[in-house]
Design a protein around this motif. Structure first.
Motif, mmCIF file in Angstrom:
data_model
loop_
_atom_site.group_PDB
_atom_site.id
_atom_site.type_symbol
_atom_site.label_atom_id
_atom_site.label_comp_id
_atom_site.label_asym_id
_atom_site.label_seq_id
_atom_site.Cartn_x
_atom_site.Cartn_y
_atom_site.Cartn_z
ATOM 1 N N LYS A 9 37.914 34.472 41.900
ATOM 2 C CA LYS A 9 38.084 35.056 43.229
ATOM 3 C C LYS A 9 36.776 35.694 43.677
ATOM 4 C CE LYS A 9 40.988 38.157 45.889
ATOM 5 N NZ LYS A 9 42.059 39.128 45.877
ATOM 6 N N SER A 10 36.091 36.372 42.792
ATOM 7 C CA SER A 10 34.811 37.012 43.096
ATOM 8 C C SER A 10 33.763 35.964 43.462
ATOM 9 C CB SER A 10 34.351 37.825 41.902
ATOM 10 O OG SER A 10 33.076 38.354 42.128
ATOM 11 N N ASN A 11 33.702 34.849 42.725
ATOM 12 C CA ASN A 11 32.769 33.757 43.029
ATOM 13 C C ASN A 11 33.087 33.128 44.376
ATOM 14 O OD1 ASN A 11 31.257 34.054 40.740
ATOM 15 N ND2 ASN A 11 32.305 32.452 39.582
ATOM 16 N N PHE A 12 34.386 32.956 44.651
ATOM 17 C CA PHE A 12 34.806 32.367 45.920
ATOM 18 C C PHE A 12 34.368 33.258 47.081
ATOM 19 C CE2 PHE A 12 37.845 32.161 49.413
ATOM 20 C CZ PHE A 12 37.699 30.835 49.788
ATOM 21 N N ILE A 13 34.575 34.559 46.981
ATOM 22 C CA ILE A 13 34.196 35.496 48.045
ATOM 23 C C ILE A 13 32.679 35.486 48.239
ATOM 24 C CG2 ILE A 13 34.103 37.946 48.667
ATOM 25 C CD1 ILE A 13 36.905 38.209 47.382
ATOM 26 N N LYS A 14 31.922 35.475 47.137
ATOM 27 C CA LYS A 14 30.462 35.437 47.239
ATOM 28 C C LYS A 14 30.004 34.146 47.911
ATOM 29 C CE LYS A 14 26.218 35.660 44.519
ATOM 30 N NZ LYS A 14 25.515 34.833 45.442
ATOM 31 N N GLU A 15 30.568 33.008 47.526
ATOM 32 C CA GLU A 15 30.190 31.731 48.131
ATOM 33 C C GLU A 15 30.589 31.684 49.608
ATOM 34 O OE1 GLU A 15 31.285 28.237 45.924
ATOM 35 O OE2 GLU A 15 30.621 29.144 44.046
ATOM 36 N N ALA A 16 31.745 32.237 49.955
ATOM 37 C CA ALA A 16 32.179 32.275 51.356
ATOM 38 C C ALA A 16 31.213 33.126 52.178
ATOM 39 C CB ALA A 16 33.605 32.814 51.458
ATOM 40 N N ILE A 20 28.957 31.755 55.256
ATOM 41 C CA ILE A 20 29.015 32.385 56.580
ATOM 42 C C ILE A 20 27.611 32.816 57.011
ATOM 43 C CG2 ILE A 20 29.839 34.432 57.828
ATOM 44 C CD1 ILE A 20 32.494 34.092 56.228
ATOM 45 N N PHE A 21 26.835 33.384 56.091
ATOM 46 C CA PHE A 21 25.468 33.787 56.404
ATOM 47 C C PHE A 21 24.629 32.589 56.842
ATOM 48 C CE2 PHE A 21 21.037 34.360 55.079
ATOM 49 C CZ PHE A 21 20.706 35.460 55.858
ATOM 50 N N VAL A 22 24.731 31.475 56.126
ATOM 51 C CA VAL A 22 23.965 30.270 56.466
ATOM 52 C C VAL A 22 24.382 29.748 57.845
ATOM 53 C CG1 VAL A 22 23.617 27.838 55.840
ATOM 54 C CG2 VAL A 22 23.449 29.614 54.091
ATOM 55 N N ILE A 23 25.680 29.712 58.118
ATOM 56 C CA ILE A 23 26.168 29.212 59.403
ATOM 57 C C ILE A 23 25.703 30.110 60.548
ATOM 58 C CG2 ILE A 23 28.258 28.842 60.795
ATOM 59 C CD1 ILE A 23 29.594 27.834 58.178
ATOM 60 N N VAL A 24 25.825 31.414 60.384
ATOM 61 C CA VAL A 24 25.393 32.348 61.426
ATOM 62 C C VAL A 24 23.881 32.227 61.649
ATOM 63 C CG1 VAL A 24 25.128 34.808 61.990
ATOM 64 C CG2 VAL A 24 27.320 33.945 61.167
#
Length: 183
Positions: A9-16, A20-24
């Motif tokens: 879950k922690s890895n998933f949140i970090k990757e998300a 999001i940072f890359v998209i923004v």
């Protein structure tokens, strides 16, 4: 929840968050490029025929306009200041302090007949008002459409303020069989 589940879950949140940072960041970069570097323009109408046609798709660059580096012969897009908030596309004929005269169906730039190889040979340039002589003021340009019989340009609008120029054409990308650069 076990330790491995919390780690996933922690890895998933970090990757998300990273995604999001890359998209923004990409969206901000695209917006900046569109606002300050390049933009797509669709030609609407016949005023630049035979150089450009209705529905041609161009890209304009904006950096030179921000630096007031417009030169004679450039094809530019500018805010017409009309009620419809239209942008017009025309060719720069004169820059600051140039003297333009329309006589005998020709354009004279600083007392010399202007060589306009981009025009159809039978093109006649008539004044559209009683004004036949123009001096381009500081901070302005004088523009004409290549289709002189069907163009709202400086013969009617007067000189165009450089602050109203949105960019100058660098490439026609559509139709594909008429790909052309303008620099």
């Amino acid at each position: 929840m076990d330790k491995e589940g919390k780690l996933n879950k922690s890895n998933f949140i970090k990757e998300a968050k990273d995604l999001i940072f890359v998209i923004v960041t990409a969206l901000i970069m695209a917006l900046l490029i569109h606002s300050y570097v390049f933009a797509r323009v669709d030609v609407d109408g016949p005023s630049m025929q035979s150089t450009l046609h209705d529905k041609d798709v161009l890209f304009i660059e904006k950096v030179s306009t921000e630096m007031n580096k417009i030169k004679r012969g450039d094809i530019i897009v500018f805010d017409s200041k009309d009620a419809n908030e239209s942008n017009y596309i025309k060719r720069v004929i004169g820059i600051e302090d140039d003297k333009i005269e329309l006589k005998d169906g020709k354009v004279y730039l600083n007392d010399q007949e202007l060589n306009e190889p981009y025009l159809d040979p039978q093109t006649v340039t008539q004044p559209l008002t009683s004004e036949t002589k123009f001096t381009v003021p500081k901070g302005c340009i004088f523009v004409l459409g290549d289709n002189r019989t069907n163009s709202t340009d400086s013969r009617i609008l007067g000189p165009i303020n450089l602050k109203d120029v949105k960019g100058h054409a660098v490439v026609r990308v559509f139709p594909f069989n008429k790909l052309k650069n303008f620099f």
